[in-house]
Design an enzyme around this catalytic site. Structure first.
Site, PDB file in Angstrom:
ATOM      1  N   CYS A  93       0.834  -1.102   0.103  1.00 18.65           N
ATOM      2  CA  CYS A  93       0.127  -0.023   0.014  1.00 18.65           C
ATOM      3  C   CYS A  93       0.741   1.009  -0.043  1.00 18.65           C
ATOM      4  CB  CYS A  93      -1.010   0.191   1.197  1.00 18.65           C
ATOM      5  SG  CYS A  93      -2.288  -1.199   1.246  1.00 18.65           S
ATOM      6  N   HIS A 150      -8.765   3.625  -2.433  1.00 17.70           N
ATOM      7  CA  HIS A 150      -7.460   3.363  -2.096  1.00 17.70           C
ATOM      8  C   HIS A 150      -6.723   2.677  -3.280  1.00 17.70           C
ATOM      9  CE1 HIS A 150      -3.635   1.971  -0.318  1.00 17.70           C
ATOM     10  NE2 HIS A 150      -4.436   0.897   0.121  1.00 17.70           N
ATOM     11  N   CYS A 200      -0.092   2.411   6.400  1.00 18.82           N
ATOM     12  CA  CYS A 200       0.377   1.228   7.029  1.00 18.82           C
ATOM     13  C   CYS A 200       0.363   0.391   5.749  1.00 18.82           C
ATOM     14  CB  CYS A 200      -0.863   0.637   7.657  1.00 18.82           C
ATOM     15  SG  CYS A 200      -2.490   0.545   6.967  1.00 18.82           S
TER      16      CYS A 200
END
Length: 403
Positions: free
Chosen positions: A91, A359, A389
Site C-alpha cells: 500500500c 485506495h 500502513c
C-alpha cells in the site's frame, strides 16, 4: 547530501474499482501515461529531462506486469531515453517510489525524477498475483498470518476502538471529502481521464458517498466476522499470538474501510539545479523519509513506529508537524495513530481520505503526498507528514516542508 524539492504533483480521479466503474475500460498503462504526460506538459520538459521514472504498483501481473513504469514511459510523450522502474511495497508503493527517487537525488544519482504509482483494481484484482504471503501454508502458519481486515479488527480490540467510533470517523471522512471537492481544493492536482477522442471519461472521485450517515453505516454487517469466527477461523490463529485478548471485536465493514478504486499519481522532484534548468519553482522540500518493519499479524500498526523513527531521525517532535495524511486503510489505523501521538483529528486527513475516496493501492502514497502539499499551501501551513500502513507488517513515512 543535496536538498530535494517537489516541483509538481498530479493525480487522476479515483474511479470505482468495479466493472461498472468509470475507469474500468481504462488500463493501468493509460492511467499512468495520463499523469506522466501531464507532468511533462505542465512543466515543459523535453528530451531526457529526468533520470528515471519510478512507479509503484502492487499487483504486478497481466497488463500491470512487465515493468509497467518502463512501458508507460514508452507509451507516453516522454523521451525513450528515460528508463522506468516498477516497485512494490504494497500500500505504500506510491510513497516509496517518491522516497526512493528523493534519496537517489539526494545522493547525487541524477538531478530530477518522476515518481508515483498506479493501480487498476477493477481490471487486475487485488491478490491475483497469488503471492506466498497469503497462500503458502509454510509461511502463513509460522507467521500467524491473518487477512488485513482481521488485523484492523485486532487493532480496534487491542486499543479500545468501538464500532461507533469507527463509523463516526467514516462519516467525517465523507463529509470532508465532499467539502474539499465543493471548495475546489483538488483543482490544482486532479487531471481528468480522457478517451482517445479527448472526451472526458472521469473528472471527479467517483467512489464518494456524501450522504453516508451513522444510520446507513449501522445497517452494514461486519465484513470480517465470519471470516474470523467461522471459516477458516482466523480469529483462533490470531488469538494464539495475542492470548491476552479474550476475543476479537469485529468493527470494520465496507463503510469504514478503504474503497477499491482505480487511479494513478505522479510527483516531479529534483535538486535546485534541476529546477533552475527547467525554470521551475520548488513547492516543498523533502525533509526526511523512513520505512520500518512491524508485527506481521496485526500488520497495520506501521504508521506509529515509522513516525517515531522519522521524528527521531530528524530531531523533531510530533508538535512540529502541522498536518498529517494517514492513509485510511481502515478506521482503526487512523484512530490508533491519533491515540498514540495525542493528535487532534482536525490536523489529520482534513480533506477526507481513502474511506471516502478510495485506495488505489500502488498510487495512494503519491496521492496523499500531493494532497498534503496542496493543503499546506491552501491553509498556509509549513510542515506535513504522510504515512501509510503496509501489508505483511511495514510502515512508510515522509516529511515535507514548504519552501
Amino acid at each position: 547530501m543535496k536538498d530535494v524539492f517537489i516541483y509538481d504533483a498530479v493525480r487522476t480521479p479515483r474511479g470505482k474499482g468495479r466493472k461498472d466503474g468509470a475507469l474500468h475500460e481504462v488500463s493501468a498503462l493509460n492511467l499512468a501515461t495520463t499523469v506522466l504526460n501531464e507532468i511533462k506538459n505542465r512543466n515543459e520538459l523535453v528530451g531526457d529531462a529526468v533520470e528515471d521514472v519510478i512507479l509503484g504498483n502492487v499487483t504486478q501481473v497481466g497488463e500491470q506486469g512487465a515493468c509497467l513504469a518502463r512501458t508507460a514511459v514508452l507509451a507516453s510523450d516522454l523521451d525513450e531515453a528515460i528508463p522506468g522502474l516498477a516497485i512494490n511495497r504494497f500500500c505504500a508503493s506510491g510513497l516509496e517510489a517518491v522516497n526512493l527517487a528523493s534519496n537517489q537525488v539526494a545522493g547525487g544519482a541524477g538531478s530530477g525524477y518522476i515518481a508515483g504509482g498506479v493501480e487498476s483494481m477493477s481490471r487486475v484484482p487485488m491478490m491475483s498475483d497469488g503471492g506466498a504471503v497469503g497462500v503458502d501454508p509454510s509461511f502463513t502458519f509460522d507467521n500467524y498470518f491473518v487477512p488485513q481486515g482481521i488485523g484492523a479488527d485486532i487493532i480496534a480490540t487491542e486499543y479500545g476502538f468501538t464500532r461507533d467510533m469507527a463509523d463516526e470517523m467514516a462519516v467525517e471522512s465523507q463529509r470532508r471529502a465532499k467539502a474539499a471537492w465543493d471548495d475546489n481544493r483538488f483543482e490544482k492536482s486532479v487531471v481528468p481521464v480522457r478517451d482517445v477522442n479527448g472526451l472526458t471519461i472521469l473528472d471527479h472521485d467517483e467512489y464518494m458517498r456524501p450522504t453516508t450517515d451513522m444510520q446507513s453505516l449501522g445497517a452494514l454487517k461486519p465484513s470480517f466476522k465470519e471470516q474470523g469466527e467461522v471459516m477458516p477461523g482466523f480469529d483462533a490463529i490470531a488469538l494464539m499470538k495475542y492470548p491476552h485478548l479474550e476475543r476479537i471485536n469485529h468493527i470494520h465493514h465496507a463503510g469504514n474501510s478503504s474503497g477499491i478504486v482505480d487511479g494513478a499519481a505522479a510527483v516531479l522532484l529534483g535538486d535546485k539545479e534541476f529546477g533552475e534548468r527547467w525554470g521551475l519553482t520548488p513547492r516543498a522540500r523533502i525533509k526526511a523519509t523512513a520505512k520500518i518493519g512491524t508485527d506481521p499479524t496485526i500488520m497495520l500498526t506501521g504508521p506509529v513506529p515509522v513516525t517515531q523513527k522519522i521524528l527521531r531521525d530528524t530531531g523533531m517532535e510530533i508538535s512540529d508537524i502541522d498536518l498529517f495524511e494517514v492513509n485510511e486503510a481502515f478506521a482503526s489505523v487512523v484512530m490508533r495513530f491519533e491515540q498514540a501521538f495525542n493528535v487532534d483529528h482536525d490536523r489529520v486527513n482534513v480533506n477526507g481520505g481513502s474511506i471516502a475516496m478510495g485506495h488505489p493501492l500502488g498510487a495512494t502514497g503519491a496521492m496523499i503526498l500531493g494532497t498534503l502539499l496542496d493543503e499546506l499551501e491552501r491553509s498556509d501551513r509549513e510542515t506535513g507528514l504522510a504515512t501509510l500502513c503496509i501489508g505483511s507488517g511495514m510502515g512508510a513515512a515522509t516529511i515535507i516542508e514548504r519552501v
